[in-house]
Design a protein around this motif. Structure first.
Motif, short mmCIF file in Angstrom:
data_model
loop_
_atom_site.label_atom_id
_atom_site.label_comp_id
_atom_site.label_asym_id
_atom_site.label_seq_id
_atom_site.Cartn_x
_atom_site.Cartn_y
_atom_site.Cartn_z
N LEU A 1 -2.55 -2.35 6.18
CA LEU A 1 -3.83 -1.67 6.37
C LEU A 1 -3.94 -0.46 5.45
O LEU A 1 -4.98 -0.23 4.83
N ALA A 2 -2.86 0.31 5.35
CA ALA A 2 -2.85 1.46 4.44
C ALA A 2 -3.10 1.00 3.01
O ALA A 2 -3.92 1.58 2.28
N HIS A 3 -2.42 -0.05 2.58
CA HIS A 3 -2.56 -0.56 1.21
C HIS A 3 -3.97 -1.11 0.97
O HIS A 3 -4.51 -0.97 -0.13
N LYS A 4 -4.55 -1.70 2.00
CA LYS A 4 -5.93 -2.22 1.89
C LYS A 4 -6.89 -1.09 1.50
O LYS A 4 -7.84 -1.30 0.76
N TYR A 5 -6.60 0.12 1.99
CA TYR A 5 -7.46 1.27 1.70
C TYR A 5 -6.87 2.17 0.61
O TYR A 5 -7.27 3.32 0.47
N GLY A 6 -5.93 1.64 -0.15
CA GLY A 6 -5.43 2.34 -1.33
C GLY A 6 -4.40 3.42 -1.08
O GLY A 6 -4.09 4.21 -1.97
N VAL A 7 -3.85 3.47 0.13
CA VAL A 7 -2.86 4.50 0.48
C VAL A 7 -1.47 3.89 0.37
O VAL A 7 -1.11 3.01 1.14
N PRO A 8 -0.65 4.35 -0.60
CA PRO A 8 0.67 3.75 -0.80
C PRO A 8 1.73 4.16 0.24
O PRO A 8 2.76 3.52 0.36
N VAL A 9 1.50 5.20 0.99
CA VAL A 9 2.40 5.70 2.03
C VAL A 9 3.80 5.99 1.48
O VAL A 9 4.78 5.37 1.85
N HIS A 10 3.85 6.95 0.59
CA HIS A 10 5.13 7.48 0.11
C HIS A 10 5.53 8.72 0.89
O HIS A 10 6.56 9.31 0.64
N GLY A 11 4.70 9.13 1.78
CA GLY A 11 4.91 10.29 2.65
C GLY A 11 3.71 10.41 3.56
O GLY A 11 2.63 9.89 3.25
N VAL A 12 3.90 11.04 4.69
CA VAL A 12 2.79 11.21 5.64
C VAL A 12 2.69 12.67 6.06
O VAL A 12 3.69 13.39 5.96
N PRO A 13 1.52 13.09 6.46
CA PRO A 13 0.31 12.30 6.62
C PRO A 13 -0.29 11.91 5.27
O PRO A 13 -0.10 12.59 4.28
N ALA A 14 -0.99 10.79 5.29
CA ALA A 14 -1.72 10.33 4.11
C ALA A 14 -3.10 9.91 4.58
O ALA A 14 -3.24 9.23 5.59
N LEU A 15 -4.11 10.35 3.85
CA LEU A 15 -5.49 10.12 4.28
C LEU A 15 -6.23 9.23 3.30
O LEU A 15 -5.94 9.21 2.10
N ALA A 16 -7.21 8.51 3.84
CA ALA A 16 -8.18 7.78 3.03
C ALA A 16 -9.56 8.21 3.51
O ALA A 16 -9.77 8.40 4.72
N VAL A 17 -10.48 8.38 2.58
CA VAL A 17 -11.87 8.69 2.91
C VAL A 17 -12.69 7.46 2.55
O VAL A 17 -12.62 6.96 1.43
N LEU A 18 -13.46 6.97 3.52
CA LEU A 18 -14.28 5.78 3.35
C LEU A 18 -15.74 6.13 3.58
O LEU A 18 -16.05 7.03 4.36
N ASP A 19 -16.62 5.36 2.93
CA ASP A 19 -18.02 5.48 3.31
C ASP A 19 -18.21 4.65 4.58
O ASP A 19 -17.28 3.98 5.05
N ALA A 20 -19.42 4.65 5.13
CA ALA A 20 -19.66 3.98 6.41
C ALA A 20 -19.52 2.46 6.32
O ALA A 20 -19.37 1.79 7.34
N GLN A 21 -19.56 1.90 5.10
CA GLN A 21 -19.39 0.46 4.93
C GLN A 21 -17.93 0.08 4.69
O GLN A 21 -17.60 -1.09 4.53
N GLY A 22 -17.04 1.07 4.62
CA GLY A 22 -15.63 0.80 4.45
C GLY A 22 -15.15 0.87 3.00
O GLY A 22 -13.99 0.56 2.72
N LYS A 23 -16.02 1.28 2.11
CA LYS A 23 -15.63 1.42 0.70
C LYS A 23 -14.76 2.68 0.55
O LYS A 23 -15.11 3.74 1.05
#
Length: 179
Positions: free
Chosen positions: A128-150
């Protein structure tokens, strides 16, 4: 007289050792040999709480939580922040403290739907993290999406040392990515 002279020489040698800044058993550094600088000590700005809050829902709820967050964002015309982390993570706990301080709490409430995603011990929900471009090399890690999930932005390790950062860094992040 000889005893006084010996005491005087020993005292002088001790003074020279102190002035030179080395122990008697160590040779003084040569003038042309660089002495390594001491590493600066990092001091946390905010310590993680001793008793960790239960911030992240069960691992199995991640997909449903993201879907609910996106639906809420579409309805309220907001963006989504996915917060990948774990309750064990001290920097995740500090990020939560900062999210709940003003002006961050107000910025978050007015502009974002925040969804916490439990990554276990950095071994769950990584797809799920990779789907949203977050490689998770450390946490916390955030992704910002628009309302459509982009994906508008995905962090790598930007906040993984949150305890050493000021709350203002979160304010700057929220201001940059608000609608």
């Amino acid at each position: 007289m000889r005893l006084q002279w010996k005491i005087g020489v020993v005292g002088l040698m001790a003074a020279l050792v102190l002035v030179a800044g080395c122990k008697k058993s160590e040779p003084a550094p040569a003038a042309d040999v660089p002495v390594p600088a001491a590493k600066p000590v990092r001091v946390p700005v905010t310590l993680p709480p001793k008793v960790k809050k239960n911030l992240y829902p069960p691992i199995t709820e991640a997909d449903a939580d993201v879907a609910k967050g996106l639906a809420e964002a579409r309805k309220e015309h907001k963006r989504v922040i996915l917060d990948f982390g774990g309750d064990w993570c001290g920097d995740c706990q500090v990020l939560d403290i900062y999210f709940n301080q003003e002006p961050n709490a107000d910025l978050l409430a007015k502009n974002f739907v925040k969804v916490n995603v439990n990554i276990g011990q950095e071994d769950a929900n990584l797809g799920l993290a990779h789907k949203y471009g977050v490689p998770v090399h450390g946490v916390p890690a955030l992704a910002v999406l628009d309302a459509q999930g982009k994906v508008l932005y995905a962090q790598d390790k930007e906040f993984s040392d949150m305890r050493y950062m000021q709350s203002q860094s979160v304010t700057d992040f929220l201001n940059k990515w608000k609608r």
